[in-house]
Design an enzyme around this catalytic site. Structure first.
Site, PDB file in Angstrom:
ATOM      1  N   GLN A 237       0.847  -1.056   0.152  1.00 30.42           N
ATOM      2  CA  GLN A 237       0.181   0.152   0.144  1.00 30.42           C
ATOM      3  C   GLN A 237       0.837   1.420   0.080  1.00 30.42           C
ATOM      4  O   GLN A 237       0.535   2.112  -0.052  1.00 30.42           O
ATOM      5  CB  GLN A 237      -0.791   0.123   1.472  1.00 30.42           C
ATOM      6  CG  GLN A 237      -2.279  -1.260   0.893  1.00 30.42           C
ATOM      7  CD  GLN A 237      -2.782  -0.787   2.151  1.00 30.42           C
ATOM      8  OE1 GLN A 237      -3.248  -2.032   3.044  1.00 30.42           O
ATOM      9  NE2 GLN A 237      -3.272   0.086   2.369  1.00 30.42           N
ATOM     10  N   ARG A 384      -9.732  -0.909   7.533  1.00 30.01           N
ATOM     11  CA  ARG A 384     -10.303   0.314   6.167  1.00 30.01           C
ATOM     12  C   ARG A 384     -11.301   0.952   7.644  1.00 30.01           C
ATOM     13  O   ARG A 384     -11.904   1.921   7.853  1.00 30.01           O
ATOM     14  CB  ARG A 384     -11.630  -0.869   5.854  1.00 30.01           C
ATOM     15  CG  ARG A 384     -12.360   0.577   4.791  1.00 30.01           C
ATOM     16  CD  ARG A 384     -13.703  -0.803   4.612  1.00 30.01           C
ATOM     17  NE  ARG A 384     -13.894   0.379   3.401  1.00 30.01           N
ATOM     18  CZ  ARG A 384     -14.163  -0.428   2.061  1.00 30.01           C
ATOM     19  NH1 ARG A 384     -14.027  -1.295   1.916  1.00 30.01           N
ATOM     20  NH2 ARG A 384     -14.260   0.219   0.671  1.00 30.01           N
ATOM     21  N   CYS A 385      -9.412   2.237   8.051  1.00 30.66           N
ATOM     22  CA  CYS A 385      -9.937   3.048   8.773  1.00 30.66           C
ATOM     23  C   CYS A 385      -8.852   3.785   9.146  1.00 30.66           C
ATOM     24  O   CYS A 385      -7.479   3.416   8.827  1.00 30.66           O
ATOM     25  CB  CYS A 385     -10.669   3.119  10.141  1.00 30.66           C
ATOM     26  SG  CYS A 385      -9.226   2.145  11.397  1.00 30.66           S
ATOM     27  N   GLU A 760     -13.161   4.794   4.164  1.00 32.31           N
ATOM     28  CA  GLU A 760     -13.448   4.313   5.188  1.00 32.31           C
ATOM     29  C   GLU A 760     -14.030   4.942   6.321  1.00 32.31           C
ATOM     30  O   GLU A 760     -14.785   3.946   6.876  1.00 32.31           O
ATOM     31  CB  GLU A 760     -11.435   4.441   5.811  1.00 32.31           C
ATOM     32  CG  GLU A 760     -10.662   3.931   5.154  1.00 32.31           C
ATOM     33  CD  GLU A 760      -9.654   4.237   5.832  1.00 32.31           C
ATOM     34  OE1 GLU A 760      -9.104   5.566   6.648  1.00 32.31           O
ATOM     35  OE2 GLU A 760      -8.829   3.376   4.904  1.00 32.31           O
TER      36      GLU A 760
END
Lengths: 806, 287
Positions: A237, A384-385, A760
């Site tokens: 990522q 996902r945050c 997110e």
């Protein structure tokens, strides 16, 4: 004007710029199976590596015997910690300032920890070799329960830290203690609690779960001995950060390291950090002189590669009897597993958990987080945050519901009463953040009207009465959630990773015919950057998005960026793109002025080019300016049309949203049915509404999974009992509820295009909505808080504990 | 997730398959749909040296009517069952149950023979076959024999199959005209085994239950027939008190494992509910 002249609307539409539901350009290859993922990388002579892993959660490694393994046809090498010590790589630094074993060095600290790396000519031979490596273990007492980690007689996990009373984030209180992090005014907060009419206190756990991208973590490392260059294809990522980390720990000059992140099949925070597989594949390639591929399987991914959450949050709220909040006090016990391998900005051991005051105007607050070690896999990544924001949102949103229950108030009404007001922005929170913009009341009321909140409450009251009369075995819950995210890490004044400021970057190069390429420091894992980044440029410089190619992930060609996670791409890279585009436009304006023989200031922008003010027929399109940039620029100007921007954001962005979940639960079986889920998101300026909707659907599906069953669970011996998709809840389309999406738009005042990021938000806001729905359903039976995950049997257990079967 | 080395055989006659299995002995395993065996091999929990693939034997496929019985070849897939008019007409509960097995991809590959022969307590078909009074044809080096499904299961993954024997077909009596049926399965998600499941086949006469059989899936190490529970409902109109008594009788013989689907206590409780619901739904369907 002749009939063929396009109208302004046609010119605008042709750009497919911001606000357009442009179809995802990357899907052309994805839907035809033509993506290029790491496992598609096949190099001549490529070898395969795989791990011998520990069956024990805590054990001393007495010996490792590779003799028989090396006799397996095709097995070329077995790498152990002893091998790695010769190149000083038996341990590696983590992003959180801790160190982590690459391969077991004297002991193992969690089940499935990497013990040895077998290198072979194919994957089958590697696994045959693994089965022949003999490891002698001596089992040690196992520590699973985080609440027992700091007992005086708790087993010592990290012998390497013996005598170290200070860690990366200050003093350590115990041999299993990682750090203590405190924020806020303790005295003022204690005083608020003393004065409060009403207080609540609840230990709210956010269980351990896992980002579980469909493509697991993997890499191919190829070391060229002649050139001394290392090329790594990997599921990264943040490819540029990986290059720097490799340069720092492998002592290879950074310009001789080429990191390529090709197409990535989902990341969700799982692919930010560095894993033993990367190090071992690189070392194996250096040792063998051949490319080495490492691809983890599903069980390895779930059990050994970065988990998420595992926060145990003792939450206290003080309020007046009218329901005005006056103080917040939170203590978190943070289970980090065997090594602190959180992927947070370096100065933030608990990420941005201090956003825990949420959307409410708390006059004072105090937060303390204790990080501890247990015999579990390392990680603590942001699934996902933005860093620990999901935990914070769950903590405060559950807390507000508990307070509402104690006050006998409606949870929506309590929230409306305590929201930060629109005129308070920019708002300085009690725990140190400056919220950029928001209109919470409007969003909340729109949600309530859209779903007929009052009508739902009425129906619930009727259902409860019917349940009490014995006419139904179904109970109904309304889960309200109003979250404020903090994304876009981040300003260099407070955000860095290993000392590198968390800016992001874009380089745009326009070609003579009016098409161009933009290279960006972010890295899509499915977010659709190739589509949306071009839309920003299209609107900014008037070139159709179809004529802009987006490239990310190759550290040799893309400008340095910090990557994609924490919803930072649109707030940071998106800003860099807009700023680079504006540099292009500024130069274009000079060229146009020269060509049109007017002063620059006499020109105005008009959709896809410049026109002379007051002379609308005197125009020059951006396409023509591109051509001119290569043959007739003003005297003294360099030819060409390209620009680079490195963007250091002045502040975070603060997306928010109002969600509600309507759920029925059958108390006899615990089976739930999500009747309705409505999600209103405010992510500021909307670049591509279709992609936003897709992001919200994906995030809500993950939130649904997490709240309703998805967990990484250990038994008392430290064995992972949820190591496959049979037991780790991965919902299919059949289980997934229908999503209703909606929006308001409150642009970020400091972002060049006003965008805030959205990927997110649905995970952050979704989890409390589901959990609040379950808790709301049971509340009339006398319960205050039921821990997640809310799978069928736990719902039944809750009903049973509340005397439903008596 | 990489299997160990093995040899692969694909006989085209049953005789060859039996011969291979009896010659190769314990080191060989027959391969049907592979949905149980192959994952076990990938985890190296099963390490057969020889796989005898039964897909090449045409005689093992197909559904046919034989007088009052339906005979189903062992290599008939769940998808074939769902596509069969004969099954829909004569054994509708088999259609209903096949639809609750995993997902379409699995059903294209998974076979009824593999489902019943493996002895996996999580499989749905064994309890159903016991409920329907089916018998299995087993063929081995010593010839062929027929065994009632209810005598086949001995423990988790332990069955009456002798070394070298293959389960070749299943013979099921066609259900009585006007019967009622239901298969109630509680599962966490598509693709999961039952947390608890119950099969009911009954007939009604004058508003009362005339005959009834109840089977239970994944509530014990073998599939179960809830005989006492069935006795309790016969002669009643399935009033609430009877349903409660029947559920209690069924729960009394369940001993499920505690697992991620829930503790044993929960699985028994919902097992009773599955029985109640299956009885109610079956009765409503009976004429």
């Amino acid at each position: 004007m002749n009939d063929m002249t396009p109208t302004r609307e046609q010119r605008e539409a042709k750009l497919e710029g911001m606000g357009c539901k442009r179809k995802r350009v990357e899907d052309i290859r994805f839907t035809q199976g033509k993506g290029n993922y790491v496992d598609d990388v096949k190099l001549p002579g490529m070898l395969h590596g795989d791990f011998v892993r520990s069956p024990h959660a805590h054990a001393r490694v007495k010996s490792i015997n590779s003799e028989e393994a090396l006799k397996v046809p095709g097995v070329l090498a077995v790498i152990t910690a002893e091998t790695l010590k010769t190149v000083n790589l038996a341990w590696m630094p983590t992003l959180a300032g801790d160190v982590q074993m690459v391969l077991a060095d004297g002991k193992v600290l969690f089940q499935n920890q990497e013990v040895a790396f077998v290198v072979a000519t194919d994957r089958y031979a590697a696994d045959d070799g693994i089965n022949k490596v003999v490891v002698e273990y001596e089992a040690l007492p196992v520590l699973v329960d985080p609440f027992k980690a700091m007992d005086a007689d708790a087993p010592v996990l990290r012998e390497d830290l013996a005598g170290k009373t200070t860690g990366a984030h200050g003093p350590r209180k115990h041999h299993n203690h990682v750090f203590e992090w405190t924020v806020g005014d303790k005295d003022l907060t204690d005083a608020a609690f003393k004065k409060a009419d009403v207080t609540i206190k609840e230990m709210i756990s956010y269980h351990r779960t896992h980002p579980s991208p469909l493509e697991t973590c993997q890499c191919v490392c190829s070391f060229d001995k002649i050139k001394g260059e290392l090329t790594i294809w990997g599921t990264f990522q943040a490819p540029h950060v990986i290059r720097t980390v490799v340069a720092l720990i492998a002592k290879i000059p950074e310009h001789k390291i080429h990191v390529i992140a090709p197409d990535i099949g989902g990341g969700f925070g799982n692919k930010v950090g560095a894993y033993p597989g990367y190090i071992c594949a690189a070392v194996a390639s250096i040792v063998t002189g051949k490319p080495v591929k490492w691809v983890e399987d599903r069980i390895e991914n779930l059990t050994a590669t970065s988990f998420a959450r595992d926060y145990h949050m003792t939450t206290e709220i003080a309020a007046t009897k009218e329901g005005k909040v006056t103080g917040l006090r939170v203590h978190v016990l943070a289970d980090h597993g065997a090594f602190d391998a959180c992927a947070d900005p370096s100065k933030w051991p608990a990420g941005f958990f201090n956003i825990v005051t949420g959307s409410y105007d708390f006059p004072t607050a105090h937060l303390a987080v204790d990080g501890i070690y247990t015999n579990k896999a390392p990680g603590g990544v942001a699934y996902r945050c933005s860093f620990r924001v999901t935990e914070a949102a769950y903590c405060i949103e559950r807390g507000m519901d508990i307070l509402a229950q104690k006050l006998g108030m409606d949870p929506a009404e309590l929230r409306l009463k305590n929201f930060i007001k629109p005129e308070q922005f920019p708002y300085h929170s009690a725990l140190g953040w400056e919220y950029d913009s928001g209109d919470y009341h409007t969003a909340m009321r729109k949600m309530m009207e859209s779903v007929d909140y009052a009508g739902l409450r009425k129906e619930q009251a009727e259902k409860r009465a019917a349940f009490k009369r014995g006419e139904t075995r179904e109970i109904m819950g309304l889960g309200v959630s109003f979250f404020t995210e903090i994304v876009g890490a981040g300003p260099s004044k407070n955000c860095d990773i290993l000392g590198i400021a968390m800016f992001d970057s874009c380089e745009i190069r326009m070609h003579p015919t009016g098409a161009g390429i933009a290279r960006v420091g972010s890295k899509s894992q499915g977010q659709g950057h190739e589509t949306t980044w071009a839309q920003i440029i299209a609107t900014e410089i008037g070139i159709p998005s179809d004529d802009i190619m987006i490239e990310e992930g190759n550290t040799d060609t893309a400008p340095y960026g910090l990557g994609t996670y924490g919803s930072r791409s649109t707030p940071v890279a998106g800003a860099a793109i807009a700023m680079a585009a504006r540099k292009i436009k500024a130069k274009a304006q000079m060229i146009a002025a020269y060509k049109l023989e007017v002063h620059e200031g006499d020109l105005e922008w008009d959709i896809d080019g410049f026109r002379v003010k007051g002379l609308p027929e005197k125009t020059m399109s951006m396409k023509d300016i591109c051509w001119a940039a290569y043959n007739s620029v003003p005297p003294g100007m360099e030819p060409g049309l390209e620009a680079v921007s490195y963007y250091d954001p002045p502040n975070m962005t603060y997306p928010f949203g109002a969600y509600i979940c309507v759920m029925n639960i059958d108390v006899d079986t615990g089976v739930y049915k999500v009747r309705r889920f409505y999600a209103l998101d405010d992510c500021g300026t909307r670049i591509n509404p279709m992609i936003i909707e897709g992001q919200v659907h994906g995030g809500l599906t993950e939130a649904f999974a997490i709240a309703m069953g998805q967990e990484i669970r250990y038994d008392d011996e430290g064995n992972v009992v949820t190591g496959s998709f049979m037991d780790f809840f991965m919902p299919t389309a059949v289980e997934t509820p229908h999503w209703e999406t909606d929006f308001t738009v409150t642009p970020s005042p400091h972002h060049p295009i006003g965008a805030k990021g959205v990927g997110e938000s649905p995970n952050v806001g979704g989890v409390p909505a589901f959990s609040n729905a379950v808790n709301d359903a049971f509340s009339f039976l006398g319960s205050t808080h039921i821990q997640m995950p809310h799978d069928y049997w736990r719902n039944w257990k809750a009903a049973k504990n509340l005397g439903v079967f008596a | 997730m990489i299997p160990g080395p093995f040899s692969y055989h694909r006989p085209v006659t049953l005789a060859d398959a039996v011969k291979l299995l009896s010659t190769l002995g314990d080191d060989a395993r027959p391969l049907a749909g592979g949905h149980s065996l192959v994952p076990m091999m990938k985890l190296r929990l099963a390490t057969p040296e020889h796989l005898v693939d039964l897909h090449g034997i045409d005689a093992l496929k197909g559904i046919r009517r034989d007088g009052t019985r339906i005979v189903i070849g062992a290599m008939t897939t769940q998808h074939d069952l769902l596509a069969s008019d004969e099954i829909a007409r004569s054994l509708p509960i088999l259609h209903e149950t096949a639809l609750l097995i995993a997902d379409p991809q699995v059903r294209y590959r998974g076979t009824i023979g593999g489902n019943v022969a493996n002895g996996d307590p999580g499989n749905d078909m064994p309890a159903l076959m016991m409920t329907l009074g089916a018998s299995y044809r087993l063929e081995g080096p010593g010839g062929a024999r027929d065994l009632p499904a209810s005598d086949f299961y001995q423990g988790a993954y332990f069955t009456a199959l002798e070394p070298g024997e293959i389960l070749t077909s299943i013979s099921v009596p066609a259900a009585a005209a006007g019967h009622g049926y239901a298969y109630e399965k509680l599962k966490r998600k598509i693709g999961d085994y039952a947390t608890a499941a119950a099969a009911v086949v009954l007939t009604m006469a004058g508003g009362k239950v005339a005959t009834c059989t109840i089977g239970l899936t994944n509530l014990n190490e073998t599939p179960l027939l809830a005989t006492d529970a069935a006795k309790i409902v016969i002669g009643t109109s399935l009033d609430e008190a009877t349903l409660k008594k029947a559920a209690a009788a069924a729960e009394a013989i369940m001993s499920p494992a505690s697992d991620a689907r829930g503790p044993a206590e929960y699985r028994k409780h919902v097992g009773g509910i599955m029985v109640t619901r299956a009885l109610t739904r079956a009765a409503a369907r009976a004429s």
